[in-house]
Design an enzyme around this catalytic site. Sequence first.
Site, PDB file in Angstrom:
ATOM      1  N   ILE A 117       0.851  -1.187   0.000  1.00 45.79           N
ATOM      2  CA  ILE A 117       0.000   0.000   0.000  1.00 45.79           C
ATOM      3  C   ILE A 117       0.885   1.235   0.000  1.00 45.79           C
ATOM      4  O   ILE A 117       1.756   1.389   0.861  1.00 45.79           O
ATOM      5  CB  ILE A 117      -0.934   0.011   1.229  1.00 45.79           C
ATOM      6  CG1 ILE A 117      -1.708  -1.310   1.335  1.00 45.79           C
ATOM      7  CG2 ILE A 117      -1.869   1.207   1.149  1.00 45.79           C
ATOM      8  CD1 ILE A 117      -2.525  -1.669   0.121  1.00 45.79           C
ATOM      9  N   LYS A 118       0.669   2.115  -0.980  1.00 46.10           N
ATOM     10  CA  LYS A 118       1.466   3.327  -1.082  1.00 46.10           C
ATOM     11  C   LYS A 118       0.838   4.442  -0.250  1.00 46.10           C
ATOM     12  O   LYS A 118      -0.345   4.736  -0.382  1.00 46.10           O
ATOM     13  CB  LYS A 118       1.569   3.781  -2.546  1.00 46.10           C
ATOM     14  CG  LYS A 118       2.436   2.882  -3.396  1.00 46.10           C
ATOM     15  CD  LYS A 118       2.520   3.366  -4.829  1.00 46.10           C
ATOM     16  CE  LYS A 118       3.538   4.465  -4.989  1.00 46.10           C
ATOM     17  NZ  LYS A 118       3.781   4.782  -6.424  1.00 46.10           N
ATOM     18  N   ILE A 119       1.683   5.041   0.588  1.00 44.04           N
ATOM     19  CA  ILE A 119       1.251   6.139   1.450  1.00 44.04           C
ATOM     20  C   ILE A 119       2.225   7.297   1.253  1.00 44.04           C
ATOM     21  O   ILE A 119       3.435   7.125   1.409  1.00 44.04           O
ATOM     22  CB  ILE A 119       1.232   5.717   2.928  1.00 44.04           C
ATOM     23  CG1 ILE A 119       0.211   4.586   3.152  1.00 44.04           C
ATOM     24  CG2 ILE A 119       0.919   6.905   3.829  1.00 44.04           C
ATOM     25  CD1 ILE A 119       0.197   4.039   4.563  1.00 44.04           C
TER      26      ILE A 119
END
Length: 369
Positions: free
Chosen positions: A140-142
């Site tokens: 998951i890209k944050i």
Amino acid sequence: MTESRTAALSRAGVSIWLDDLSRHRIDSGELRDLVAQLDVVGVTTNPTIFAAAIGGGIGYGDRIAACAERGLGVSETIVELTTSDVADACDLLAETYAATAGFDGRVSIEVEPRLARDTAGTVAQARELWDRVDRPNAMIKIPATVEGLEAITETIAAGISVNVTLIFSLERYRQVINAYLTGLERARAAGIDLASIHSVASFFVSRLDTEVDARLRSLGTDEARALTGQAGVANARLAYEVFDQAFSSERAVFLRGLGANAQRPLWASTGVKDPALPDTLYVSELVAPGVVNTMPEATLRAWADHGISRGDSVTSEYLESNQLLNHLDAQGIDYLEITETLEREGLGKFDASWDELCATVDRALQEAP
């Protein structure tokens, strides 16, 4: 047989990830071919990539029609389309994931850009996307905003692998590493297997050169012009030094002893934007053990055609890189102001891409039979 250029790069310690994904790439076999022929071992996505893919229309018509039939709204349809693409790409890379003990074979999907300043909203959507993709090799890209730091910690603490994106400054990178280590400590306290958690930190390269070089050229002096095309590489090399120091610390070594993984540096924004620079610059000059380089296809194919790796091009260049940043400072180039500008502009570009994607999907839902 002569070793291919991509194989040589991989052997030098660089994991090649493709910075693109679409339904067409999956269904046509293009992605499988890149894995088999050009040593691609991972995929990254972002709102701009999905806006281009879904806006292009190829492979999405029937899927959007099915979403319309189910009565899904725009946001629900976007999640359905993007998580489906990512899940299928994860399946395609499952063998790579297994063969590398989880370090590669990864596919990243980003939280909605409007959540970049919303810690709680980011954490909630990170969990939703992780559950929807439902693959252990997803990430998951944050974004590495101030508000994103705690979201990174909480997401890692929940046992979710994270790709931290939009990192421009060395100080913010140090904060990202601290957020990751704190998340691991919380995960350990919760009884989560640390070995199952992976993370990369996406340090953006070419965008820094674009901004710095424009300011250098505006100065109009020979001394300023002589510094162009160097800031992005120098900054990334110093980021690797930060990585090396941080994961040699007592804190990190203790966690590694419990099975934790280092958060690998990932070079992002590696497509060269200045035609005066070599088209493989951000690959050849950023070779170091254990890094990821996520490349647009044009850069990947340029490297496969004529890229030359001389091995580690980072760890012997720390002093020179520091001197370069000092020279920029002497020219009045404000590093902190520039990196803050780039973060703000990066978020703005993703917001615009998201708006474009929403408008595209809205039209397609309304026109669906």
